[in-house]
Enzyme design. Structure first.
Site, PDB file in Angstrom:
ATOM      1  N   ALA A  16     -11.804  -4.220  -3.416  1.00 31.64           N
ATOM      2  CA  ALA A  16     -11.813  -4.053  -1.827  1.00 31.64           C
ATOM      3  C   ALA A  16     -11.599  -5.953  -1.629  1.00 31.64           C
ATOM      4  O   ALA A  16     -12.881  -6.212  -1.311  1.00 31.64           O
ATOM      5  CB  ALA A  16     -13.105  -3.485  -1.403  1.00 31.64           C
ATOM      6  N   HIS A  27       0.728  -1.322   0.087  1.00 25.83           N
ATOM      7  CA  HIS A  27       0.095  -0.141   0.058  1.00 25.83           C
ATOM      8  C   HIS A  27       0.849   1.130  -0.005  1.00 25.83           C
ATOM      9  O   HIS A  27       0.709   2.104   0.904  1.00 25.83           O
ATOM     10  CB  HIS A  27      -0.895   0.034   1.044  1.00 25.83           C
ATOM     11  CG  HIS A  27      -2.206  -0.860   1.018  1.00 25.83           C
ATOM     12  ND1 HIS A  27      -3.223  -0.480   0.232  1.00 25.83           N
ATOM     13  CD2 HIS A  27      -2.531  -2.232   1.340  1.00 25.83           C
ATOM     14  CE1 HIS A  27      -4.035  -1.321   0.099  1.00 25.83           C
ATOM     15  NE2 HIS A  27      -3.658  -2.341   0.718  1.00 25.83           N
ATOM     16  N   ASP A  81      -6.601 -12.642  -0.018  1.00 22.74           N
ATOM     17  CA  ASP A  81      -7.051 -11.017   0.512  1.00 22.74           C
ATOM     18  C   ASP A  81      -8.967 -11.351   0.368  1.00 22.74           C
ATOM     19  O   ASP A  81      -9.498 -10.258   0.324  1.00 22.74           O
ATOM     20  CB  ASP A  81      -6.865 -10.401  -0.560  1.00 22.74           C
ATOM     21  CG  ASP A  81      -6.903  -8.713   0.005  1.00 22.74           C
ATOM     22  OD1 ASP A  81      -7.114  -8.592   1.244  1.00 22.74           O
ATOM     23  OD2 ASP A  81      -6.719  -7.640  -0.695  1.00 22.74           O
TER      24      ASP A  81
END
Length: 389
Positions: A317, A205, A284
């Site tokens: 997401a 990130h 994820d």
């Protein structure tokens, strides 16, 4: 834990290191009692026998980056939530995982970590059902605003040792992995501090340059979070965090192999770069995993799922991927064999996190958590602590 005596046979077994032809896997009290080839021993007469002709036995998968499943989120941190996640993951071949957080208000994160610490202690009991949460992966709050993805910007924090210590103490020392953006002031210092406490640092990130990334690696970082995603794009002169993730032979690197997060052609490039020793397949996965399309929650904010794609305000997401599907996708995208792919879901995540004695291999005395795969790598059966899921 079952007291049953069980013997499993198949065409082959990959133990985390080598391939054994015509194996005999003997299980008692949920652990591996013996492991040999049928050419070297006879089947125990008193045991229940299950045969999987033509199949490969392998260690159960280990997901170091998963937020939830079956309409439950790990940040709920309740017994029911973790049970729901654990039971679903086990049904898809995952025997171990790191309960992964997302950026949230600090007080809410501290409450979640406190609850997760209690759940992880409960998961050490032989009565725990489903996949074992072995630790916590803190994904946030020490992330880049520029590459935050869906992490709420108002809750991102600067990498401060005092803040980290609050999180670590709330989790009762059970944080084993933390994603950190290397370009943030104080990132290298925090990486060194957390590493000294036994926490693995994963760079991600992030909009970091190559130099900033290498400084954090020098301070202890060992992995890269979902390579390609939420990373500075690759430039041939300033290779940035992505170029370092791909070219540093000592760095582990995660990949979401769902065909949505990363183009299959780049999955092949990642495989060539990281190879069988440093690549780690992750999901994820979030609460919508295993559920129909609709609206779900990720760490408290809404996520819409349609046609297998999870988004919040148009931004990816997490995923609804499972590791058994990641395996077959990877074989399809790269042409790698099932045996070549297995380390990416077993041995490598265990080595990166320091859980090699708890997951990632099949050997005498360890929990009998394993998968049964056909020749294409499709999951046929899943066992956790000797119990078929």
């Amino acid at each position: 834990m079952s007291n049953s005596h069980l013997v499993i046979t198949a065409a082959r077994l990959w133990d985390g290191n080598q391939l054994i032809q015509n194996p005999v896997l003997e299980i008692a009290d949920g652990r591996i009692l013996s492991l040999a080839s049928q050419t070297s021993r006879e089947l125990p007469a008193a045991a229940k026998h299950l045969d999987f002709p033509g199949a490969t036995l392998a260690p159960a998968f280990f997901d170091v980056h998963v937020h939830g499943a079956a309409d439950r989120d790990v940040m709920e941190a309740t017994r029911d939530a973790l049970a729901g996640v654990s039971n679903f993951l086990a049904s898809r071949g995952t025997g171990s995982y790191l309960a992964t957080t997302v950026t949230a208000p600090l007080d809410a994160t501290l409450r979640s970590l406190s609850g997760l610490a209690k759940r992880l202690a409960e998961a050490e009991s032989p009565d725990w059902q489903g996949a074992r949460p072995l630790g916590i992966h803190l994904e946030g709050p020490f992330l880049s605003h520029a590459k935050r993805g869906v992490h709420p910007p108002e809750y991102l924090l600067a990498p401060e040792i005092a803040t980290f210590d609050k999180l670590y103490e709330a989790a009762e020392g059970r944080v084993h992995l933390m994603t950190l953006a290397p370009e943030l002031p104080g990132a290298a210092e925090l990486a060194a501090h957390a590493t000294a406490k036994g926490v693995r640092i994963s760079v991600g990130h992030s909009n970091a340059t190559a130099a900033e990334t290498r400084a954090t690696i020098a301070a202890g970082a060992v992995s890269a979070t979902h390579t390609f995603n939420a990373m500075r794009p690759l430039d041939h002169r300033e290779i940035g965090i992505l170029g370092v993730a791909l070219s540093d032979d000592n760095l582990f690197a995660e990949l979401i192999c769902d065909g949505i997060h990363v183009d299959p052609a780049l999955v092949k490039l990642w495989w060539r770069a990281k190879g069988p020793r440093r690549g780690i397949l992750i999901t994820d996965g979030m609460s919508a995993t295993g559920m129909p399309d609709g609206e779900y929650s990720l760490g408290g904010f809404p996520v819409q799922v349609a046609h297998g794609k999870a988004t919040a305000n148009g931004v990816l997401a997490g995923s609804v991927l499972t590791l058994d599907k990641a395996l077959t996708n990877f074989v399809q995208f790269t042409g790698a064999s099932v045996e070549e792919t297995l380390p990416l879901l077993t041995r490598n995540p265990a080595a990166m996190t320091g859980f090699a004695n708890n997951a990632g291999s099949l050997q005498i005395g360890v929990p009998a958590s394993f998968v049964v795969l056909n020749q294409e790598g499709t999951l046929q059966a899943s066992f956790v602590f000797g119990k078929q899921q």
